[in-house]
Enzyme design. Structure first.
Site, PDB file in Angstrom:
ATOM      1  N   HIS A 133       0.982  -1.244   0.105  1.00 28.30           N
ATOM      2  CA  HIS A 133      -0.034   0.051  -0.044  1.00 28.30           C
ATOM      3  C   HIS A 133       1.120   1.301   0.020  1.00 28.30           C
ATOM      4  O   HIS A 133       0.270   2.237   0.277  1.00 28.30           O
ATOM      5  CB  HIS A 133      -0.903   0.190   1.242  1.00 28.30           C
ATOM      6  N   TYR A 134       2.112   1.141  -0.089  1.00 32.52           N
ATOM      7  CA  TYR A 134       2.855   2.430  -0.240  1.00 32.52           C
ATOM      8  C   TYR A 134       2.942   3.010  -1.656  1.00 32.52           C
ATOM      9  O   TYR A 134       3.763   2.322  -2.475  1.00 32.52           O
ATOM     10  CB  TYR A 134       4.512   1.892  -0.178  1.00 32.52           C
ATOM     11  N   GLY A 135       1.934   3.501  -1.960  1.00 30.24           N
ATOM     12  CA  GLY A 135       1.609   4.196  -3.183  1.00 30.24           C
ATOM     13  C   GLY A 135       0.302   3.703  -3.812  1.00 30.24           C
ATOM     14  O   GLY A 135      -0.625   3.662  -2.859  1.00 30.24           O
TER      15      GLY A 135
END
Length: 329
Positions: A51-53
């Site tokens: 979920h980083y981005g």
């Protein structure tokens, strides 16, 4: 140096969140250059997330492209990936959710780098931790991940999880603003099982870098303005801590960010505590070099910092209210 999965990792790691944050708009070439600098600076523990981005451009896509360009670096990095969040950012610790997340991450990485450690970003309170860890253990046995980490967990959860499978790391926020791991038994539980603590946001989401003197200095639209510690009613109180430790940093000839990072790192030296590996994030090569420098604070400097912390109380919670019940799972 400490060892994770049989590989030595440097005393300061590297967090990838800033590189793929949609609001930052950092060009990929700049991100890859910063990553290369991190490895060259000895930061070989890298922390990314599904979920980083965005689903189309997150840290896994960036990692895939990095290792496609530098395939020989893959064996040098210990890669930790977080996942198991639904699209609405609620945790999914079901066996099906765990497998979906891991297999999605592997598909994006496309064989360019194995996942050394995998952790659920938050504990799913609707699923026993034993069930979640067993699902991860099955994936270890299948060779899809190298080992298991935990994220934002309580001491009780660490002990329950460790009975199911070896826990290789515990990731939690640790900084001069956030030292609850020391008072809530988390550090002691990790020490009990010889588990290193991966300390994210050691610079307090940039607050401890000392660049902001007023809440008005933070650009409009910056996501940090969503966090209570940066709100107008809390900012000035929290700035007092930055100003206090900045005097120590100035006297030593280092930045406040370097002081903050190495304060976290040196928690490892305190009796009864495990290894702490801070993972600051940086999006430029120069800042990576600065953040990666190991600087020993003297006993007197550490004592002075302890005195400051003893008389200071952080204003504001660590996260917006809607996310607070996901912490300390």
């Amino acid at each position: 140096m400490t060892t994770i999965l049989g590989k030595e990792v440097g005393p300061i790691g590297y967090g990838l969140l800033n590189l793929t944050h949609p609001a930052r708009g950092i060009p990929e070439e700049q991100s890859i250059a910063s990553m290369k600098q991190a490895l060259d600076s000895g930061a070989n523990f890298w922390d990314g997330g599904e979920h980083y981005g965005t689903p189309d451009r997150n840290s896994l896509h960036l990692l895939r492209n990095y290792f496609a360009r530098f395939p020989n670096d893959a064996s040098k990095i210990v890669l930790s990936i977080k996942g198991c969040l639904k699209p609405d950012f609620t945790p999914d610790g079901t066996p099906e959710g765990v497998r979906r997340s891991v297999e999605t991450c592997l598909r994006v990485l496309d064989g360019k780098k194995k996942i050394d450690l995998f952790e659920c970003s938050r504990v799913d309170r609707n699923v026993p931790i034993e069930t979640t860890v067993q699902a991860l253990s099955d994936l270890v046995k299948e060779g899809k991940i190298g080992g298991i980490s935990l994220s934002e967990v309580s001491a009780k959860t660490i002990r329950r999880a460790a009975k199911i499978h070896k826990i290789c790391a515990v990731e939690v926020e640790v900084s001069l603003f956030s030292d609850h791991v020391l008072s809530e038994g988390i550090a002691e539980a990790c020490a009990e099982y010889d588990i290193p603590i991966i300390a994210y946001s050691p610079v307090g989401r940039g607050f401890l870098a000392g660049q902001w003197k007023s809440v008005k200095d933070i650009p409009q639209g910056d996501t940090r303005l969503m966090f209570p510690r940066f709100s107008p009613e809390n900012f000035d109180n929290n700035l007092k801590l930055v100003q206090a430790v900045q005097q120590i940093a100035d006297k030593k000839g280092i930045t406040t960010a370097q002081l903050a990072i190495n304060w976290v790192r040196q928690l490892s030296q305190r009796k009864g505590y495990p290894v702490f590996i801070p993972i600051p994030g940086a999006s430029t090569e120069g800042r990576v070099v600065e953040n990666s420098e190991v600087i020993d604070l003297t006993a007197e400097e550490l004592s002075d910092i302890d005195s400051i912390l003893a008389s200071f109380e952080t204003a504001g919670a660590r996260y917006p209210e809607r996310f607070m019940d996901q912490l300390n799972g």
